[in-house]
Design a protein around this motif. Structure first.
Motif, PDB file in Angstrom:
ATOM      1  N   HIS A   1       6.437 -10.953  -3.182  1.00 50.24           N
ATOM      2  CA  HIS A   1       7.438 -10.145  -2.474  1.00 50.24           C
ATOM      3  C   HIS A   1       6.915  -9.691  -1.123  1.00 50.24           C
ATOM      4  N   LEU A   2       7.866  -9.593  -0.217  1.00 47.63           N
ATOM      5  CA  LEU A   2       7.575  -9.059   1.103  1.00 47.63           C
ATOM      6  C   LEU A   2       8.319  -7.731   1.225  1.00 47.63           C
ATOM      7  N   ILE A   3       7.600  -6.691   1.602  1.00 48.26           N
ATOM      8  CA  ILE A   3       8.245  -5.400   1.835  1.00 48.26           C
ATOM      9  C   ILE A   3       8.319  -5.211   3.347  1.00 48.26           C
ATOM     10  N   ILE A   4       9.542  -5.064   3.837  1.00 51.48           N
ATOM     11  CA  ILE A   4       9.727  -4.882   5.281  1.00 51.48           C
ATOM     12  C   ILE A   4       9.997  -3.403   5.536  1.00 51.48           C
ATOM     13  N   GLY A   5       9.042  -2.762   6.163  1.00 48.10           N
ATOM     14  CA  GLY A   5       9.176  -1.341   6.473  1.00 48.10           C
ATOM     15  C   GLY A   5       9.479  -1.121   7.945  1.00 48.10           C
ATOM     16  N   ASP A   6       9.617   0.116   8.290  1.00 46.80           N
ATOM     17  CA  ASP A   6       9.876   0.507   9.688  1.00 46.80           C
ATOM     18  C   ASP A   6       8.782   0.063  10.636  1.00 46.80           C
TER      19      ASP A   6
ATOM     20  N   VAL B   1       3.195  -8.466  -1.115  1.00 50.70           N
ATOM     21  CA  VAL B   1       2.737  -8.130  -2.463  1.00 50.70           C
ATOM     22  C   VAL B   1       2.566  -9.440  -3.234  1.00 50.70           C
ATOM     23  N   ASP B   2       1.322  -9.782  -3.454  1.00 47.60           N
ATOM     24  CA  ASP B   2       0.871 -11.009  -4.106  1.00 47.60           C
ATOM     25  C   ASP B   2       0.923 -12.200  -3.141  1.00 47.60           C
ATOM     26  N   ALA B   3       0.033 -13.142  -3.452  1.00 45.87           N
ATOM     27  CA  ALA B   3      -0.183 -14.256  -2.530  1.00 45.87           C
ATOM     28  C   ALA B   3       0.190 -15.594  -3.143  1.00 45.87           C
TER      29      ALA B   3
ATOM     30  N   LEU C   1      -0.664  -5.627   5.631  1.00 49.70           N
ATOM     31  CA  LEU C   1      -1.465  -5.424   4.414  1.00 49.70           C
ATOM     32  C   LEU C   1      -1.020  -6.443   3.370  1.00 49.70           C
ATOM     33  N   ILE C   2      -1.995  -6.945   2.606  1.00 53.10           N
ATOM     34  CA  ILE C   2      -1.702  -7.814   1.459  1.00 53.10           C
ATOM     35  C   ILE C   2      -2.188  -7.073   0.213  1.00 53.10           C
ATOM     36  N   VAL C   3      -1.281  -6.782  -0.698  1.00 52.57           N
ATOM     37  CA  VAL C   3      -1.659  -6.148  -1.966  1.00 52.57           C
ATOM     38  C   VAL C   3      -1.653  -7.226  -3.044  1.00 52.57           C
ATOM     39  N   ILE C   4      -2.740  -7.334  -3.781  1.00 52.51           N
ATOM     40  CA  ILE C   4      -2.790  -8.280  -4.898  1.00 52.51           C
ATOM     41  C   ILE C   4      -2.690  -7.474  -6.192  1.00 52.51           C
ATOM     42  N   THR C   5      -1.647  -7.747  -6.987  1.00 53.70           N
ATOM     43  CA  THR C   5      -1.400  -6.908  -8.166  1.00 53.70           C
ATOM     44  C   THR C   5      -2.431  -7.140  -9.270  1.00 53.70           C
TER      45      THR C   5
ATOM     46  N   VAL D   1      -4.186 -16.483 -11.233  1.00 54.05           N
ATOM     47  CA  VAL D   1      -4.125 -17.432 -10.119  1.00 54.05           C
ATOM     48  C   VAL D   1      -2.761 -17.462  -9.429  1.00 54.05           C
ATOM     49  N   ASP D   2      -1.681 -17.155 -10.169  1.00 55.72           N
ATOM     50  CA  ASP D   2      -0.342 -17.215  -9.572  1.00 55.72           C
ATOM     51  C   ASP D   2      -0.051 -15.994  -8.687  1.00 55.72           C
ATOM     52  N   HIS D   3      -0.975 -15.056  -8.635  1.00 57.45           N
ATOM     53  CA  HIS D   3      -0.821 -13.851  -7.798  1.00 57.45           C
ATOM     54  C   HIS D   3      -1.907 -13.772  -6.716  1.00 57.45           C
ATOM     55  N   ALA D   4      -3.122 -14.211  -7.107  1.00 58.39           N
ATOM     56  CA  ALA D   4      -4.283 -14.069  -6.208  1.00 58.39           C
ATOM     57  C   ALA D   4      -4.696 -15.388  -5.570  1.00 58.39           C
ATOM     58  N   GLY D   5      -4.125 -16.505  -6.047  1.00 57.34           N
ATOM     59  CA  GLY D   5      -4.611 -17.829  -5.639  1.00 57.34           C
ATOM     60  C   GLY D   5      -4.539 -18.093  -4.144  1.00 57.34           C
TER      61      GLY D   5
END
Ligand SMILES: [Zn+2]
Ligand SMILES: [Zn+2]
Length: 249
Positions: free
Chosen positions: A20-25, A31-33, A58-62, A66-70
């Motif tokens: 997911h991509l969070i688009i802020g101001d 979120v996850d790669a 910022l990249i947050v890895i939950t 491998v399907d989140h951090a790979g």
């Protein structure tokens, strides 16, 4: 600050694997790669919203599956953004030891046999390492929300709570069938692997009690709070370990 927008990036079709991509101001948080090699999918999602890798702050890895951090090491290179993750999964991010997989049913056991979930990825050390119970404010990265340690799926699982009542929980819960996604995406299921069902139940209940309304997932989703609350109750009734669960390194 205006409420951030959440964009689902399909790593696999039908909601089977999402980041997911969070688009802020003031910027974007990824979120996850995704799986290794997912950078093209992330680039196309950014482009559709008039954004580039440079907009990711910022990249947050939950968690370390491998399907989140790979794709984390490559996406850090491409975006120049720091990676935030929790120290509970550090040895796996650095690929120093194999992960333990606790299958939640027949699909997990079968999936484990394929070897896909164990595929190696480019190791990395997160730039920002969260401790147990730590909360990180995301406003400094342009998004009104926090990253919170929510152990259960793995010891180092992290969730991102947004001010509008949305929360991105990685694999604390899934929806749909099999891996997640495809059909019945409004119906909560356990992900194929889950280290600690009781910790997961407690983390999900805490998020519901905190007023989170919509849960965005790594597999399937999103789910409303009522469905998450019911799932947390089902997990609690499993006791410490479900008889079908089996853990292997
Ligand atoms: Zn996972
Ligand atoms: Zn996953």
């Amino acid at each position: 600050m205006a409420a951030p927008r959440i964009i689902r990036i399909a790593i696999l079709p039908f909601g089977m694997v999402n980041c997911h991509l969070i688009i802020g101001d003031g910027g974007c948080v990824l979120v996850d790669a995704g799986l290794p090699g997912s950078e093209g999918k992330v680039a196309r999602a950014l482009k559709r919203h008039g954004l580039t890798f440079a907009d990711i702050r910022l990249i947050v890895i939950t968690h370390a599956h491998v399907d989140h951090a790979g794709g984390a090491a490559r996406l850090r290179q491409l975006t120049g953004a720091p990676v935030l993750a929790h120290c509970g999964d550090l040895a796996y991010y650095r690929q120093l030891m194999p992960m333990t997989f606790c299958s939640t049913g027949w699909f997990g056991r079968l999936f484990l046999k394929t070897g896909l979930i164990r595929q190696p990825y480019v190791p990395f050390t997160p730039d920002i390492l969260m401790d147990d119970g730590q909360v990180v404010q995301l406003s400094q990265y342009g998004v009104e929300g926090v990253a919170r340690h929510t152990p259960g799926h793995t010891a180092g699982s992290v969730s991102i709570e947004l001010a509008g009542g949305e929360v991105l929980v990685g694999d604390l819960i899934a929806s749909g069938i099999l891996l997640g996604g495809l059909v019945r995406t409004g119906h909560a299921i356990r992900p194929p692997f889950e280290d600690d069902p009781q910790a997961t139940a407690a983390a999900l209940q805490q998020l519901v009690d905190a007023g989170m309304q919509t849960f965005y997932l790594g597999h399937g989703g999103p789910l409303p709070a009522a469905e998450v609350r019911a799932h947390a109750g089902r997990l609690r009734r499993l006791g410490c370990r479900h008889p079908d669960d089996s853990c292997v390194k």
